[in-house]
Design an enzyme around this catalytic site. Sequence first.
Site, mmCIF file in Angstrom:
data_model
loop_
_atom_site.group_PDB
_atom_site.id
_atom_site.type_symbol
_atom_site.label_atom_id
_atom_site.label_comp_id
_atom_site.label_asym_id
_atom_site.label_seq_id
_atom_site.Cartn_x
_atom_site.Cartn_y
_atom_site.Cartn_z
ATOM 1 N N LYS A 19 0.858 -1.215 0.000
ATOM 2 C CA LYS A 19 0.000 0.000 0.000
ATOM 3 C C LYS A 19 0.882 1.249 0.000
ATOM 4 C CE LYS A 19 -2.287 -1.070 3.750
ATOM 5 N NZ LYS A 19 -1.635 -2.365 3.988
ATOM 6 N N ARG A 94 -11.019 0.435 6.970
ATOM 7 C CA ARG A 94 -10.665 -0.975 6.800
ATOM 8 C C ARG A 94 -11.657 -1.874 7.510
ATOM 9 N NH1 ARG A 94 -4.718 -2.242 8.655
ATOM 10 N NH2 ARG A 94 -4.316 -0.171 7.880
ATOM 11 N N ARG A 161 9.687 -2.151 12.516
ATOM 12 C CA ARG A 161 8.502 -1.819 13.305
ATOM 13 C C ARG A 161 8.270 -2.885 14.370
ATOM 14 N NH1 ARG A 161 3.840 -0.455 8.947
ATOM 15 N NH2 ARG A 161 2.689 -1.738 10.421
ATOM 16 N N ARG A 172 -2.052 -9.783 12.282
ATOM 17 C CA ARG A 172 -2.572 -8.708 11.414
ATOM 18 C C ARG A 172 -3.166 -9.277 10.133
ATOM 19 N NH1 ARG A 172 2.802 -5.624 11.307
ATOM 20 N NH2 ARG A 172 2.004 -4.567 9.505
HETATM 21 N N1 LIG Z 1 10.732 -7.641 -2.815
HETATM 22 C C1 LIG Z 1 9.742 -6.739 -2.885
HETATM 23 N N2 LIG Z 1 9.512 -5.950 -1.792
HETATM 24 C C2 LIG Z 1 8.516 -5.036 -1.902
HETATM 25 C C3 LIG Z 1 7.725 -4.886 -3.075
HETATM 26 N N3 LIG Z 1 6.820 -3.882 -2.847
HETATM 27 C C4 LIG Z 1 7.042 -3.426 -1.580
HETATM 28 N N4 LIG Z 1 8.072 -4.112 -1.020
HETATM 29 C C5 LIG Z 1 8.644 -3.944 0.319
HETATM 30 O O1 LIG Z 1 7.813 -4.701 1.182
HETATM 31 C C6 LIG Z 1 7.571 -3.981 2.415
HETATM 32 C C7 LIG Z 1 6.078 -3.702 2.554
HETATM 33 O O2 LIG Z 1 5.696 -2.723 1.591
HETATM 34 P P1 LIG Z 1 4.760 -1.495 2.106
HETATM 35 O O3 LIG Z 1 4.551 -0.590 0.916
HETATM 36 O O4 LIG Z 1 5.337 -0.925 3.351
HETATM 37 O O5 LIG Z 1 3.393 -2.291 2.432
HETATM 38 P P2 LIG Z 1 2.123 -1.780 3.276
HETATM 39 O O6 LIG Z 1 2.285 -2.314 4.678
HETATM 40 O O7 LIG Z 1 0.949 -2.411 2.550
HETATM 41 O O8 LIG Z 1 2.133 -0.276 3.201
HETATM 42 C C8 LIG Z 1 8.434 -2.716 2.346
HETATM 43 O O9 LIG Z 1 9.698 -2.975 2.956
HETATM 44 C C9 LIG Z 1 8.623 -2.519 0.836
HETATM 45 O O10 LIG Z 1 9.872 -1.861 0.569
HETATM 46 C C10 LIG Z 1 8.014 -5.755 -4.196
HETATM 47 O O11 LIG Z 1 7.379 -5.703 -5.265
HETATM 48 N N5 LIG Z 1 9.017 -6.652 -4.040
HETATM 49 N N1 LIG Z 2 -8.236 2.050 9.685
HETATM 50 C C1 LIG Z 2 -7.712 1.503 10.800
HETATM 51 N N2 LIG Z 2 -8.531 0.989 11.752
HETATM 52 C C2 LIG Z 2 -8.010 0.427 12.875
HETATM 53 N N3 LIG Z 2 -6.687 0.324 13.135
HETATM 54 C C3 LIG Z 2 -5.840 0.831 12.195
HETATM 55 C C4 LIG Z 2 -6.294 1.437 10.999
HETATM 56 N N4 LIG Z 2 -5.207 1.840 10.264
HETATM 57 C C5 LIG Z 2 -4.119 1.471 10.983
HETATM 58 N N5 LIG Z 2 -4.496 0.871 12.143
HETATM 59 C C6 LIG Z 2 -3.596 0.350 13.188
HETATM 60 O O1 LIG Z 2 -2.246 0.679 12.837
HETATM 61 C C7 LIG Z 2 -1.500 -0.526 12.582
HETATM 62 C C8 LIG Z 2 -0.559 -0.283 11.435
HETATM 63 O O2 LIG Z 2 -1.339 0.030 10.289
HETATM 64 P P1 LIG Z 2 -0.611 0.048 8.838
HETATM 65 O O3 LIG Z 2 0.618 0.883 8.911
HETATM 66 O O4 LIG Z 2 -1.669 0.349 7.833
HETATM 67 O O5 LIG Z 2 -0.095 -1.424 8.737
HETATM 68 P P2 LIG Z 2 -0.586 -2.598 7.839
HETATM 69 O O6 LIG Z 2 -0.710 -2.063 6.439
HETATM 70 O O7 LIG Z 2 0.522 -3.526 8.042
HETATM 71 O O8 LIG Z 2 -1.889 -3.034 8.402
HETATM 72 C C9 LIG Z 2 -2.549 -1.595 12.295
HETATM 73 O O9 LIG Z 2 -2.046 -2.902 12.609
HETATM 74 C C10 LIG Z 2 -3.653 -1.186 13.266
HETATM 75 O O10 LIG Z 2 -3.322 -1.557 14.599
#
Ligand SMILES: Nc1nc2c(ncn2[C@@H]2O[C@H](COP(=O)(O)OP(=O)(O)O)[C@@H](O)[C@H]2O)c(=O)[nH]1
Ligand SMILES: Nc1ncnc2c1ncn2[C@@H]1O[C@H](COP(=O)(O)OP(=O)(O)O)[C@@H](O)[C@H]1O
Length: 222
Positions: A19, A94, A161, A172
């Site tokens: 994301k 969410r 984190r 999660r």
């Molecule tokens: N190997 C790989 N890592 C990725 C890719 N896209 C994102 N990441 C890494 O995977 C982790 C999660 O991505 P992130 O954008 O933080 O996911 P979010 O938790 O959905 O926001 C981060 O360390 C990114 O740098 C991909 O296409 N390939």
């Molecule tokens: N819309 C939401 N509703 C409830 N909790 C949330 C929301 N967005 C984020 N959080 C809290 O913040 C934490 C981290 O969120 P985020 O950075 O979006 O991580 P991830 O994409 O891994 O779920 C979540 O695990 C949850 O505890």
Amino acid sequence: MGSVQRLTALILGPPGGGKGTISKKLLKDFNFLHLSTGDVLRRHVRDQTAVGKAAQTYMIRGALVPDNVIVDLVVAELASKGHVPRLLLDGFPRTIPQALALEPHVSIDVVIDLDIPDQTIIERISNRWIHAASGRTYAYDYNPPKQKGVDDVTGEPLVQREDDKEETVKARLEQYKQITTPLVDHYRYQGTLATFSGTESDVIYPYVKAHLDAFLAGRSQE
Ligand SMILES: Nc1nc2c(ncn2[C@@H]2O[C@H](COP(=O)(O)OP(=O)(O)O)[C@@H](O)[C@H]2O)c(=O)[nH]1
Ligand SMILES: Nc1ncnc2c1ncn2[C@@H]1O[C@H](COP(=O)(O)OP(=O)(O)O)[C@@H](O)[C@H]1O
């Protein structure tokens, strides 16, 4: 200069699904204001505000923060931004109650749903390093920092984190499947959902961009 075409998008996906990574590319191409509830919450936790103190007890367990807390936070954030023609919501809503609470304030045009395999999620999260203050994310196999262990912009140390530990990630992921999947169905029924499946953000992104371009082109015909 013609007025900017309004567009509100929501990006949904499992933890580690990309994301933040996809949002960063969308900001450049569509000039969005990016509102990531994870980043906003981590800021409150770092500043130990009342919201931060309440939220951290849930976040550390990989549980969702209560709907009312997060809705109040987002409504306040949006109020503080004033008129935002291009808004990208990342990680909110969410849950169904959050989506219903948001409706009077914001109507979502496009929901981007990232459908990423669990195995990919587990691998990515263990590789995730962040610069806590900015929320910038790195991965040594995908987007490494220029200098090992430090943020590209500030030179400050990168950390992992608290909630990226393997057992918390599993919690999660479970939360996501149980609580956010019904929301994905809600947007599918509404006709605003676009699902993108895959394991690489750089392969998925062009399809996301093309979808938003087509939406804007279609709207300009109206
Ligand atoms: N190997 C790989 N890592 C990725 C890719 N896209 C994102 N990441 C890494 O995977 C982790 C999660 O991505 P992130 O954008 O933080 O996911 P979010 O938790 O959905 O926001 C981060 O360390 C990114 O740098 C991909 O296409 N390939
Ligand atoms: N819309 C939401 N509703 C409830 N909790 C949330 C929301 N967005 C984020 N959080 C809290 O913040 C934490 C981290 O969120 P985020 O950075 O979006 O991580 P991830 O994409 O891994 O779920 C979540 O695990 C949850 O505890």
